[in-house]
Design a protein around this motif. Structure first.
Motif: not given
Length: 323
Positions: A48, A53, A135, A140, A144, A189, A193, A196-197, A209, A212-213
């Motif tokens: 985070y 995010s 983001l 990320l 992920t 997520t 994400l 989106m990034a 960006n 979105g989260d």
């Protein structure tokens, strides 16, 4: 004996099937779960900070809740079957209390996440864009990849351990639900994400960006609400004494009783209560003819029922009533 008069004939506590192994499975799972969730909670909050995010903060919060609940569950698992003068049949109902409270907590966290996400979106729409940070792709991506495999593995581990107990442990059931929620949040997520990034700053979708989260948190939270609601509902009705709604289990239990009931008795009523990881089975029987009432036949029937019902229930309180 009057037809409607009911006499409690005997009360037996039947030992659960492989009690040491059953309890060992739960204790082992909970101990492993504490460390796993502490680590994943830290990773969520670190993610985070570096990825900006809020969805990862939700993920970390769910893990911390699981870690704390595992510690509480360890004490419950250790003491639930300890019998005393005050609790001659153990305190299995405390498992339902635990599952109820944890379910309520998960619902509260999820609802809070929805309102927090909506607030972030509202701030952005009103033009408070200085509070929103874009983001960051690399953190990320790292988070992920690592957490998707970790969360999926943890969820499968909990589910396998729960299946080893025959799915009869409310504690492992609720923790499996929590692990499922955590896996769902992380996978959904993380992938969304990252996409989106990757949106260019000059794109018409560049607003994703920033918020979105929050949108993802709201959508996923709505999907996550049903499992803890089911846990809370089941635990609540178990605590207030509702009979089990598992029709298949009731049919099998009734078939066992009828097939091992001496011909001099008839089955009048069968009630099954699910109390924590134990079951209470209330059986009401009556002699076909009072003059043929035979205590020795009753004892043989009782022993036969005890042996067969142990195959259905991991831990059983059997109450026999003579009408």
């Amino acid at each position: 004996m009057p037809a409607k008069q009911k006499l409690r004939f005997s009360r037996l506590v039947l030992p659960k099937q492989d009690p040491k192994n059953y309890k060992q499975i739960e204790m082992q799972t909970l101990k492993v779960g504490i460390w796993i969730n502490v680590l994943m909670g830290i990773c969520g909050w670190v993610g985070y900070v570096f990825a900006s995010s809020y969805a990862l903060a939700l993920d970390g919060s769910l893990c911390v809740i699981s870690a704390v609940s595992f510690i509480i569950a360890l004490y419950i698992t250790r003491d639930r079957d300890v019998k005393s003068d005050e609790y001659p049949f153990g305190i299995y109902s405390i498992e339902n209390v635990y599952a109820l409270l944890q379910g309520i907590l998960l619902i509260a966290i999820t609802v809070y996440a929805i309102f927090q996400g909506a607030e972030n979106i509202l701030h952005f729409v009103r033009g408070n864009r200085t509070e929103a940070e874009p983001l960051k792709l690399i953190p990320l991506l790292i988070y992920t990849i690592a957490m998707v495999f970790a969360c999926a593995g943890v969820w499968l581990y909990y589910r396998r351990q729960s299946n080893k107990t025959g799915g009869e442990s409310p504690i492992l059931k609720s923790e499996t639900v929590a692990a499922y929620m955590d896996t769902f949040v992380t996978v959904g997520t993380g992938i969304a994400l990252i996409l989106m990034a990757l949106i260019p700053a000059d794109s018409s979708l560049s607003f994703l960006n920033y918020i979105g989260d929050s949108i993802i948190v709201i959508i996923i939270s709505l999907f996550l609400l049903p499992p803890p609601i089911r846990v809370v509902t089941h635990s609540f009705f178990s605590l207030i004494g509702r009979t089990t709604q598992n029709k298949s289990l009731k049919r099998r239990t009734e078939a066992v009783i009828k097939s091992h009931l001496d011909s001099s008795f008839s089955l009048r009523k069968l009630l099954i209560f699910h109390i924590g990881s134990s079951y209470e089975v209330d059986v009401t029987i009556s002699p076909i003819q009072d003059s043929e009432m035979n205590i020795f036949r009753f004892r043989e029937t009782r022993n036969s029922l005890e042996k067969e019902l142990q195959k259905l229930f991991p831990n059983l309180i059997l109450q026999l009533f003579l009408e």
